[in-house]
Design a protein around this motif. Structure first.
Motif, PDB file in Angstrom:
ATOM      1  N   ASP A   6       0.761  -1.236  -0.019  1.00 25.92           N
ATOM      2  CA  ASP A   6       0.027   0.065   0.172  1.00 25.92           C
ATOM      3  C   ASP A   6       0.833   1.274  -0.073  1.00 25.92           C
ATOM      4  O   ASP A   6       0.562   2.210  -0.746  1.00 25.92           O
ATOM      5  N   ILE A   7       2.118   1.461   0.857  1.00 18.12           N
ATOM      6  CA  ILE A   7       2.637   2.196   0.979  1.00 18.12           C
ATOM      7  C   ILE A   7       3.477   2.710  -0.350  1.00 18.12           C
ATOM      8  O   ILE A   7       3.557   3.819  -0.935  1.00 18.12           O
ATOM      9  N   ALA A   8       4.045   1.508  -0.913  1.00 16.17           N
ATOM     10  CA  ALA A   8       4.759   1.582  -2.080  1.00 16.17           C
ATOM     11  C   ALA A   8       3.852   2.329  -3.290  1.00 16.17           C
ATOM     12  O   ALA A   8       4.321   3.064  -4.339  1.00 16.17           O
ATOM     13  N   SER A   9       2.805   1.662  -3.465  1.00 20.92           N
ATOM     14  CA  SER A   9       1.606   2.125  -4.489  1.00 20.92           C
ATOM     15  C   SER A   9       1.413   3.369  -4.294  1.00 20.92           C
ATOM     16  O   SER A   9       1.411   4.327  -5.074  1.00 20.92           O
ATOM     17  N   ALA A  10       1.342   3.890  -2.992  1.00 21.84           N
ATOM     18  CA  ALA A  10       0.863   5.308  -2.948  1.00 21.84           C
ATOM     19  C   ALA A  10       2.278   6.409  -3.443  1.00 21.84           C
ATOM     20  O   ALA A  10       1.904   7.391  -3.815  1.00 21.84           O
ATOM     21  N   LEU A  40       9.995   1.367  -3.773  1.00 26.82           N
ATOM     22  CA  LEU A  40       8.824   1.380  -4.742  1.00 26.82           C
ATOM     23  C   LEU A  40       8.319  -0.073  -4.880  1.00 26.82           C
ATOM     24  O   LEU A  40       7.204   0.067  -5.523  1.00 26.82           O
ATOM     25  N   SER A  41       8.839  -0.913  -4.774  1.00 29.12           N
ATOM     26  CA  SER A  41       8.253  -2.241  -5.207  1.00 29.12           C
ATOM     27  C   SER A  41       7.539  -2.884  -3.904  1.00 29.12           C
ATOM     28  O   SER A  41       6.301  -3.524  -4.399  1.00 29.12           O
ATOM     29  N   GLY A  42       7.617  -2.400  -2.795  1.00 30.31           N
ATOM     30  CA  GLY A  42       6.679  -3.111  -1.669  1.00 30.31           C
ATOM     31  C   GLY A  42       7.211  -4.410  -1.039  1.00 30.31           C
ATOM     32  O   GLY A  42       6.237  -4.968  -0.463  1.00 30.31           O
ATOM     33  N   THR A  43       7.984  -4.837  -1.819  1.00 28.00           N
ATOM     34  CA  THR A  43       8.370  -6.237  -1.586  1.00 28.00           C
ATOM     35  C   THR A  43       9.571  -6.496  -0.422  1.00 28.00           C
ATOM     36  O   THR A  43      10.131  -7.613  -0.146  1.00 28.00           O
ATOM     37  N   HIS A  44      10.088  -5.430  -0.167  1.00 34.91           N
ATOM     38  CA  HIS A  44      11.453  -5.368   0.598  1.00 34.91           C
ATOM     39  C   HIS A  44      10.922  -4.122   1.944  1.00 34.91           C
ATOM     40  O   HIS A  44      10.366  -3.129   1.628  1.00 34.91           O
ATOM     41  N   ASP A  45      11.480  -4.673   3.115  1.00 32.29           N
ATOM     42  CA  ASP A  45      11.535  -3.998   4.486  1.00 32.29           C
ATOM     43  C   ASP A  45      12.340  -2.706   4.107  1.00 32.29           C
ATOM     44  O   ASP A  45      13.532  -2.975   3.894  1.00 32.29           O
ATOM     45  N   ILE A  46      12.000  -1.478   4.197  1.00 31.47           N
ATOM     46  CA  ILE A  46      12.980  -0.515   4.290  1.00 31.47           C
ATOM     47  C   ILE A  46      13.030   0.502   5.556  1.00 31.47           C
ATOM     48  O   ILE A  46      12.081   0.276   6.324  1.00 31.47           O
ATOM     49  N   LYS A  47      14.054   1.086   5.566  1.00 34.78           N
ATOM     50  CA  LYS A  47      14.511   1.851   6.887  1.00 34.78           C
ATOM     51  C   LYS A  47      13.320   3.155   6.832  1.00 34.78           C
ATOM     52  O   LYS A  47      13.010   3.409   5.947  1.00 34.78           O
ATOM     53  N   LEU A  48      12.965   3.334   8.166  1.00 34.83           N
ATOM     54  CA  LEU A  48      11.914   4.509   8.398  1.00 34.83           C
ATOM     55  C   LEU A  48      12.597   5.859   7.632  1.00 34.83           C
ATOM     56  O   LEU A  48      11.959   6.469   7.171  1.00 34.83           O
ATOM     57  N   THR A  49      13.943   6.171   7.936  1.00 38.84           N
ATOM     58  CA  THR A  49      14.680   7.156   7.549  1.00 38.84           C
ATOM     59  C   THR A  49      14.496   7.329   5.879  1.00 38.84           C
ATOM     60  O   THR A  49      14.423   8.298   5.272  1.00 38.84           O
ATOM     61  N   PRO A  74     -11.190   9.027   3.325  1.00 32.46           N
ATOM     62  CA  PRO A  74     -11.509   8.341   2.022  1.00 32.46           C
ATOM     63  C   PRO A  74     -10.182   8.078   1.580  1.00 32.46           C
ATOM     64  O   PRO A  74      -9.031   8.314   1.659  1.00 32.46           O
ATOM     65  N   ALA A  75     -10.301   6.895   0.754  1.00 36.80           N
ATOM     66  CA  ALA A  75      -9.127   6.144  -0.059  1.00 36.80           C
ATOM     67  C   ALA A  75      -8.818   7.062  -1.042  1.00 36.80           C
ATOM     68  O   ALA A  75      -9.463   7.775  -1.897  1.00 36.80           O
ATOM     69  N   PRO A  76      -7.467   7.179  -1.422  1.00 31.42           N
ATOM     70  CA  PRO A  76      -6.877   8.018  -2.604  1.00 31.42           C
ATOM     71  C   PRO A  76      -7.247   7.109  -3.688  1.00 31.42           C
ATOM     72  O   PRO A  76      -7.279   6.009  -3.923  1.00 31.42           O
ATOM     73  N   ASP A  77      -7.330   8.064  -4.565  1.00 27.65           N
ATOM     74  CA  ASP A  77      -7.400   7.610  -6.272  1.00 27.65           C
ATOM     75  C   ASP A  77      -5.877   6.994  -6.720  1.00 27.65           C
ATOM     76  O   ASP A  77      -5.210   6.781  -5.886  1.00 27.65           O
ATOM     77  N   GLU A  78      -6.039   6.548  -8.071  1.00 31.63           N
ATOM     78  CA  GLU A  78      -4.658   6.117  -8.514  1.00 31.63           C
ATOM     79  C   GLU A  78      -3.682   7.155  -8.491  1.00 31.63           C
ATOM     80  O   GLU A  78      -2.397   6.890  -8.716  1.00 31.63           O
ATOM     81  N   PHE A  79      -3.794   8.473  -8.428  1.00 32.57           N
ATOM     82  CA  PHE A  79      -3.005   9.439  -8.188  1.00 32.57           C
ATOM     83  C   PHE A  79      -2.587   9.852  -7.020  1.00 32.57           C
ATOM     84  O   PHE A  79      -1.709  10.841  -6.685  1.00 32.57           O
ATOM     85  N   GLY A  80      -3.117   8.989  -5.995  1.00 29.45           N
ATOM     86  CA  GLY A  80      -2.784   9.534  -4.620  1.00 29.45           C
ATOM     87  C   GLY A  80      -3.480  10.397  -4.087  1.00 29.45           C
ATOM     88  O   GLY A  80      -3.387  10.964  -2.946  1.00 29.45           O
ATOM     89  N   VAL A  81      -4.766  10.762  -4.586  1.00 36.05           N
ATOM     90  CA  VAL A  81      -5.383  11.999  -4.077  1.00 36.05           C
ATOM     91  C   VAL A  81      -6.549  11.655  -3.713  1.00 36.05           C
ATOM     92  O   VAL A  81      -7.447  10.779  -4.154  1.00 36.05           O
TER      93      VAL A  81
END
Length: 109
Positions: A6-10, A40-49, A74-81
């Motif tokens: 979800d984070i990577a998608s946003a 950006l892949s959302g498949t690897h754990d990344i550091k908070l920084t 509300p959920a954002p659209d495909e553009f993150g808005v």
């Protein structure tokens, strides 16, 4: 957001919306291409920084909110808005079954 995907998608949607390349984003955030690809892949754990730096360069702010408050957003659209929370007068009238200028939209008058 409930997952890394979800984070990577946003993040990807925001990068697309503001037309920034991965090379530009990685350079601005001070991270390697590989680290950015992982973020950006959302498949690897990344550091908070790393997340904070990428979000910042995309013009996003990280925020922690109570779960109940997040569910009400509300959920954002495909553009993150996210759609506007406050309805326009036209939307309010249509929901009440009245067309513009007080006409009844269900009768066609």
């Amino acid at each position: 957001m409930k997952s890394l995907l979800d984070i990577a998608s946003a993040l990807r949607a925001r990068a697309k919306r503001i037309s920034i390349t991965q090379d530009e984003l990685g350079g601005a955030a001070g991270i390697s291409r590989r680290t950015l690809t992982h973020a950006l892949s959302g498949t690897h754990d990344i550091k908070l920084t790393t997340l904070m730096a990428v979000a910042d360069r995309l013009g996003l702010e990280l925020a922690l909110v109570p779960k109940g408050a997040a569910q009400a957003m509300p959920a954002p659209d495909e553009f993150g808005v996210s759609p506007p929370v406050v309805k326009t007068r036209v939307q309010q009238m249509l929901e009440r079954g009245k067309g513009p200028k007080g006409t009844d939209s269900s009768s066609g008058r």
